[in-house]
Motif scaffolding. Structure first.
Motif, PDB file in Angstrom:
ATOM      1  N   VAL A 176     -11.465   6.313   7.974  1.00  0.00           N
ATOM      2  CA  VAL A 176     -11.482   5.228   8.955  1.00  0.00           C
ATOM      3  C   VAL A 176     -10.091   4.966   9.512  1.00  0.00           C
ATOM      4  O   VAL A 176      -9.907   4.766  10.725  1.00  0.00           O
ATOM      5  CB  VAL A 176     -12.041   3.940   8.303  1.00  0.00           C
ATOM      6  CG1 VAL A 176     -12.008   2.774   9.291  1.00  0.00           C
ATOM      7  CG2 VAL A 176     -13.456   4.181   7.797  1.00  0.00           C
ATOM      8  N   TRP A 177      -9.095   4.960   8.626  1.00  0.00           N
ATOM      9  CA  TRP A 177      -7.718   4.630   9.013  1.00  0.00           C
ATOM     10  C   TRP A 177      -6.772   5.494   8.183  1.00  0.00           C
ATOM     11  O   TRP A 177      -6.336   5.090   7.108  1.00  0.00           O
ATOM     12  CB  TRP A 177      -7.458   3.150   8.760  1.00  0.00           C
ATOM     13  CG  TRP A 177      -6.193   2.615   9.348  1.00  0.00           C
ATOM     14  CD1 TRP A 177      -5.353   3.238  10.226  1.00  0.00           C
ATOM     15  CD2 TRP A 177      -5.612   1.330   9.092  1.00  0.00           C
ATOM     16  NE1 TRP A 177      -4.293   2.439  10.547  1.00  0.00           N
ATOM     17  CE2 TRP A 177      -4.426   1.255   9.865  1.00  0.00           C
ATOM     18  CE3 TRP A 177      -5.970   0.248   8.306  1.00  0.00           C
ATOM     19  CZ2 TRP A 177      -3.599   0.142   9.859  1.00  0.00           C
ATOM     20  CZ3 TRP A 177      -5.162  -0.864   8.299  1.00  0.00           C
ATOM     21  CH2 TRP A 177      -3.991  -0.932   9.061  1.00  0.00           C
ATOM     22  N   PRO A 178      -6.458   6.709   8.628  1.00  0.00           N
ATOM     23  CA  PRO A 178      -5.627   7.632   7.847  1.00  0.00           C
ATOM     24  C   PRO A 178      -4.337   6.991   7.372  1.00  0.00           C
ATOM     25  O   PRO A 178      -3.715   6.210   8.098  1.00  0.00           O
ATOM     26  CB  PRO A 178      -5.364   8.775   8.833  1.00  0.00           C
ATOM     27  CG  PRO A 178      -6.512   8.734   9.778  1.00  0.00           C
ATOM     28  CD  PRO A 178      -6.859   7.280   9.923  1.00  0.00           C
ATOM     29  N   ALA A 179      -3.924   7.315   6.167  1.00  0.00           N
ATOM     30  CA  ALA A 179      -2.695   6.832   5.513  1.00  0.00           C
ATOM     31  C   ALA A 179      -2.819   5.359   5.129  1.00  0.00           C
ATOM     32  O   ALA A 179      -2.866   5.011   3.942  1.00  0.00           O
ATOM     33  CB  ALA A 179      -1.464   7.073   6.372  1.00  0.00           C
ATOM     34  N   TYR A 180      -2.874   4.455   6.090  1.00  0.00           N
ATOM     35  CA  TYR A 180      -2.876   3.024   5.793  1.00  0.00           C
ATOM     36  C   TYR A 180      -4.177   2.575   5.123  1.00  0.00           C
ATOM     37  O   TYR A 180      -4.167   1.769   4.177  1.00  0.00           O
ATOM     38  CB  TYR A 180      -2.635   2.209   7.063  1.00  0.00           C
ATOM     39  CG  TYR A 180      -1.268   2.440   7.652  1.00  0.00           C
ATOM     40  CD1 TYR A 180      -0.133   1.907   7.047  1.00  0.00           C
ATOM     41  CD2 TYR A 180      -1.100   3.222   8.786  1.00  0.00           C
ATOM     42  CE1 TYR A 180       1.129   2.128   7.570  1.00  0.00           C
ATOM     43  CE2 TYR A 180       0.166   3.454   9.320  1.00  0.00           C
ATOM     44  CZ  TYR A 180       1.271   2.908   8.704  1.00  0.00           C
ATOM     45  OH  TYR A 180       2.524   3.145   9.218  1.00  0.00           O
ATOM     46  N   GLY A 181      -5.303   3.076   5.595  1.00  0.00           N
ATOM     47  CA  GLY A 181      -6.579   2.736   4.964  1.00  0.00           C
ATOM     48  C   GLY A 181      -6.630   3.211   3.525  1.00  0.00           C
ATOM     49  O   GLY A 181      -7.165   2.530   2.644  1.00  0.00           O
ATOM     50  N   THR A 182      -6.039   4.380   3.258  1.00  0.00           N
ATOM     51  CA  THR A 182      -5.995   4.920   1.906  1.00  0.00           C
ATOM     52  C   THR A 182      -5.265   3.968   0.964  1.00  0.00           C
ATOM     53  O   THR A 182      -5.688   3.741  -0.173  1.00  0.00           O
ATOM     54  CB  THR A 182      -5.275   6.283   1.907  1.00  0.00           C
ATOM     55  OG1 THR A 182      -5.784   7.089   2.963  1.00  0.00           O
ATOM     56  CG2 THR A 182      -5.471   6.993   0.582  1.00  0.00           C
ATOM     57  N   VAL A 183      -4.165   3.389   1.433  1.00  0.00           N
ATOM     58  CA  VAL A 183      -3.364   2.476   0.610  1.00  0.00           C
ATOM     59  C   VAL A 183      -4.075   1.147   0.406  1.00  0.00           C
ATOM     60  O   VAL A 183      -3.974   0.531  -0.664  1.00  0.00           O
ATOM     61  CB  VAL A 183      -1.980   2.267   1.252  1.00  0.00           C
ATOM     62  CG1 VAL A 183      -1.127   1.332   0.405  1.00  0.00           C
ATOM     63  CG2 VAL A 183      -1.265   3.599   1.434  1.00  0.00           C
ATOM     64  N   TRP A 184      -4.819   0.690   1.421  1.00  0.00           N
ATOM     65  CA  TRP A 184      -5.528  -0.597   1.309  1.00  0.00           C
ATOM     66  C   TRP A 184      -6.597  -0.580   0.216  1.00  0.00           C
ATOM     67  O   TRP A 184      -7.031  -1.639  -0.248  1.00  0.00           O
ATOM     68  CB  TRP A 184      -6.168  -0.970   2.647  1.00  0.00           C
ATOM     69  CG  TRP A 184      -5.298  -1.822   3.514  1.00  0.00           C
ATOM     70  CD1 TRP A 184      -4.685  -1.469   4.668  1.00  0.00           C
ATOM     71  CD2 TRP A 184      -4.943  -3.191   3.276  1.00  0.00           C
ATOM     72  NE1 TRP A 184      -3.962  -2.514   5.181  1.00  0.00           N
ATOM     73  CE2 TRP A 184      -4.097  -3.591   4.346  1.00  0.00           C
ATOM     74  CE3 TRP A 184      -5.240  -4.106   2.279  1.00  0.00           C
ATOM     75  CZ2 TRP A 184      -3.564  -4.873   4.428  1.00  0.00           C
ATOM     76  CZ3 TRP A 184      -4.705  -5.388   2.354  1.00  0.00           C
ATOM     77  CH2 TRP A 184      -3.886  -5.758   3.417  1.00  0.00           C
ATOM     78  N   ALA A 185      -7.020   0.596  -0.215  1.00  0.00           N
ATOM     79  CA  ALA A 185      -8.034   0.669  -1.272  1.00  0.00           C
ATOM     80  C   ALA A 185      -7.558  -0.009  -2.554  1.00  0.00           C
ATOM     81  O   ALA A 185      -8.358  -0.603  -3.289  1.00  0.00           O
ATOM     82  CB  ALA A 185      -8.384   2.132  -1.547  1.00  0.00           C
ATOM     83  N   THR A 186      -6.251   0.044  -2.837  1.00  0.00           N
ATOM     84  CA  THR A 186      -5.727  -0.517  -4.085  1.00  0.00           C
ATOM     85  C   THR A 186      -5.839  -2.043  -4.139  1.00  0.00           C
ATOM     86  O   THR A 186      -6.405  -2.587  -5.098  1.00  0.00           O
ATOM     87  CB  THR A 186      -4.272  -0.065  -4.298  1.00  0.00           C
ATOM     88  OG1 THR A 186      -4.242   1.357  -4.432  1.00  0.00           O
ATOM     89  CG2 THR A 186      -3.684  -0.699  -5.558  1.00  0.00           C
ATOM     90  N   PRO A 187      -5.310  -2.810  -3.172  1.00  0.00           N
ATOM     91  CA  PRO A 187      -5.453  -4.266  -3.268  1.00  0.00           C
ATOM     92  C   PRO A 187      -6.898  -4.752  -3.170  1.00  0.00           C
ATOM     93  O   PRO A 187      -7.252  -5.762  -3.788  1.00  0.00           O
ATOM     94  CB  PRO A 187      -4.610  -4.788  -2.092  1.00  0.00           C
ATOM     95  CG  PRO A 187      -4.443  -3.643  -1.171  1.00  0.00           C
ATOM     96  CD  PRO A 187      -4.456  -2.422  -2.035  1.00  0.00           C
ATOM     97  N   ILE A 188      -7.730  -4.049  -2.402  1.00  0.00           N
ATOM     98  CA  ILE A 188      -9.146  -4.444  -2.328  1.00  0.00           C
ATOM     99  C   ILE A 188      -9.788  -4.327  -3.709  1.00  0.00           C
ATOM    100  O   ILE A 188     -10.518  -5.226  -4.155  1.00  0.00           O
ATOM    101  CB  ILE A 188      -9.899  -3.559  -1.310  1.00  0.00           C
ATOM    102  CG1 ILE A 188      -9.423  -3.861   0.111  1.00  0.00           C
ATOM    103  CG2 ILE A 188     -11.407  -3.794  -1.415  1.00  0.00           C
ATOM    104  CD1 ILE A 188      -9.985  -2.913   1.158  1.00  0.00           C
ATOM    105  N   THR A 189      -9.499  -3.242  -4.401  1.00  0.00           N
ATOM    106  CA  THR A 189     -10.023  -3.051  -5.754  1.00  0.00           C
ATOM    107  C   THR A 189      -9.508  -4.124  -6.704  1.00  0.00           C
ATOM    108  O   THR A 189     -10.255  -4.619  -7.565  1.00  0.00           O
ATOM    109  CB  THR A 189      -9.626  -1.661  -6.272  1.00  0.00           C
ATOM    110  OG1 THR A 189     -10.161  -0.667  -5.408  1.00  0.00           O
ATOM    111  CG2 THR A 189     -10.136  -1.445  -7.682  1.00  0.00           C
ATOM    112  N   ASP A 190      -8.225  -4.487  -6.576  1.00  0.00           N
ATOM    113  CA  ASP A 190      -7.649  -5.518  -7.449  1.00  0.00           C
ATOM    114  C   ASP A 190      -8.377  -6.849  -7.306  1.00  0.00           C
ATOM    115  O   ASP A 190      -8.622  -7.551  -8.297  1.00  0.00           O
ATOM    116  CB  ASP A 190      -6.161  -5.702  -7.121  1.00  0.00           C
ATOM    117  CG  ASP A 190      -5.312  -4.541  -7.606  1.00  0.00           C
ATOM    118  OD1 ASP A 190      -5.713  -3.879  -8.573  1.00  0.00           O
ATOM    119  OD2 ASP A 190      -4.238  -4.307  -7.018  1.00  0.00           O
TER     120      ASP A 190
END
Length: 462
Positions: free
Chosen positions: A421-435
């Motif tokens: 959906v959002w290369p690079a930045y979307g990948t990183v957003w997975a961490t705080p969403i999971t937290d």
């Protein structure tokens, strides 16, 4: 451990805030030094101005941290059982748990180091080091830190857990800090003095392996000096084959191991997904992760420090004191994580710029990635505190659920989806969403545990 010892007084009679400070503060400082020395490799390699060298160290991080998964399997499980046994006044059981943890950790570490040596090239590729220049540098780093230095690293962490399980938090933290300080001193020596130019990554690996081995020797000396006053025993006996002992330690330690293991796999997946965006992006996320580790290390220090206190009082059926420890440690952890988040949001470029001094795209990406990662800090702090609580009381099922949820069930699938959906930045957003999600689940599981405790634990009063 004698009933008149200072550790006994600390576990049972000291005011809760004093006990937490005495146990947690040294551990927090030890964890901060641990993160700083992990950052030291990145800092000194950053002085070379090479994104390829920065990336080589970054891709090795999951393989190196797998040693922490091994030490957590036996260290968290063993320390929790030692503290609970002391709370029940079962000193021989405490000694057996310590011996099982030590010999189990030694055996598994040797197997992992041997496997890393035999499958070195495929292992580096799986970690994301398939770029030719990165691959060669990563090989040398892995040989130094995992193949040759693995036993020092895993045993250093394991022995710290066991020493802390008796309330000797300061002694445990000195050992951890010793390894970190030595690493920072040896890094420039091997990187810029003893080895020829171009071998900075190898020099960093040698410094790391050697410093952890020296720290392990410190713990050996401390344990020998404390042998008369300590319940810890390390002589292998037939009692180590007791099925109940192994199951108890593994049920508590396995969730800690799996959480660390999934963290490593998650980091490896993140590096691999970022690799398709170029070395600047890969170097940026590597530095951002290390800076963001500061908040996590503070929380980890808090939880490791109070784990023996919770376990001891749970086994001694002092539930009111146990609950007070949990409440205060959660509050402190979330507050400190919030301060770290605010600092990362306000000074992201400055913090990343400490390690990427040549500027460029890697600095730009690193700063933006740090701002994303730090948002999950307070939520991760809350979740991690409850995970540690379940480890302390031997509730392996709940800690296992949270472990695989935080890194595994949510984190990695989200990366794969959001990167499209959002290369690079979307990948990183997975961490705080999971937290955030894991924090909510942890609170629910803790409330369920407390509700059931009122019905099943006579004398429980929160």
């Amino acid at each position: 451990m004698k009933e008149s010892s200072k550790e006994y007084e600390l576990f049972e009679k000291s005011p809760v805030h004093i006990a937490i400070m005495k146990l947690a503060v040294p551990t927090v400082f030890g964890q901060i030094i641990l993160v700083i020395y992990n950052m030291a490799d990145t800092f000194f390699i950053g002085l070379t101005g090479s994104d390829i060298k920065l990336t080589a160290v970054t891709v090795c991080m999951p393989a190196f941290m797998f040693l922490s998964a091994i030490s957590n399997l036996f260290g968290v499980g063993g320390a929790s059982e030692v503290s609970r046994s002391l709370g029940r006044r079962e000193l021989r059981r405490a000694g057996d748990a310590a011996a099982f943890a030590v010999w189990g950790c030694v055996g598994m570490t040797l197997l992992y180091s041997l496997g890393a040596w035999v499958l070195l090239d495929p292992y580096v590729n799986i970690l994301g080091g398939f770029h030719v220049g990165v691959h060669q540098l990563a090989r040398g780093y892995l040989i130094s830190t995992v193949v040759l230095g693995g036993i020092g690293t895993s045993m250093n962490a394991l022995l710290a857990h066991l020493v802390r399980s008796e309330g000797r938090s300061s002694q445990a933290s000195i050992g951890i800090m010793m390894g970190g300080i030595l690493n920072m001193l040896l890094d420039p020596l091997f990187m810029f003095r003893l080895l020829p130019p171009g071998n900075e990554v190898l020099g960093a690996g040698i410094a790391t392996g050697l410093s952890n081995f020296i720290a392990m020797l410190y713990f050996v000396v401390i344990l020998y000096k404390n042998r008369r006053a300590s319940a810890l025993r390390f002589r292998p006996t037939k009692r180590l084959l007791d099925r109940d002992l192994a199951l108890t330690i593994f049920s508590t330690g396995l969730p800690a191991c799996i959480m660390t293991l999934f963290e490593n796999i998650s980091y490896a997946l993140l590096d691999r997904l970022m690799a398709s965006n170029g070395t600047s992006v890969q170097a940026g996320i590597g530095v951002a992760k290390k800076v963001n580790m500061l908040a996590h290390c503070i929380v980890r220090g808090m939880t490791q420090g109070v784990l023996p206190l919770i376990a001891y009082n749970y086994a001694a059926r002092n539930y009111k004191r146990m609950h007070a420890v949990v409440r205060l440690s959660v509050s402190i952890s979330v507050f400190l994580a919030g301060l770290c988040m605010a600092a990362c949001l306000a000074f992201s470029y400055e913090l990343v710029g400490v390690f990427i001094q040549h500027g460029g795209d890697s600095l730009y990406y690193g700063a933006r990635f740090l701002r994303i990662l730090c948002v999950g800090g307070p939520f991760s702090a809350c979740a991690y505190t409850f995970i540690s609580f379940f480890q302390a009381v031997g509730s392996g099922g709940r800690s296992f659920i949270l472990a695989i949820l935080r890194k595994g069930i949510l984190d990695m699938p989200l990366m794969l989806v959001l990167t499209r959906v959002w290369p690079a930045y979307g990948t990183v957003w997975a961490t705080p969403i999971t937290d955030v999600v894991c924090c909510a689940v942890a609170i629910v599981l803790f409330r369920i545990f407390i509700t059931r405790a009122h019905a099943s634990m006579p004398g429980y009063d929160n």
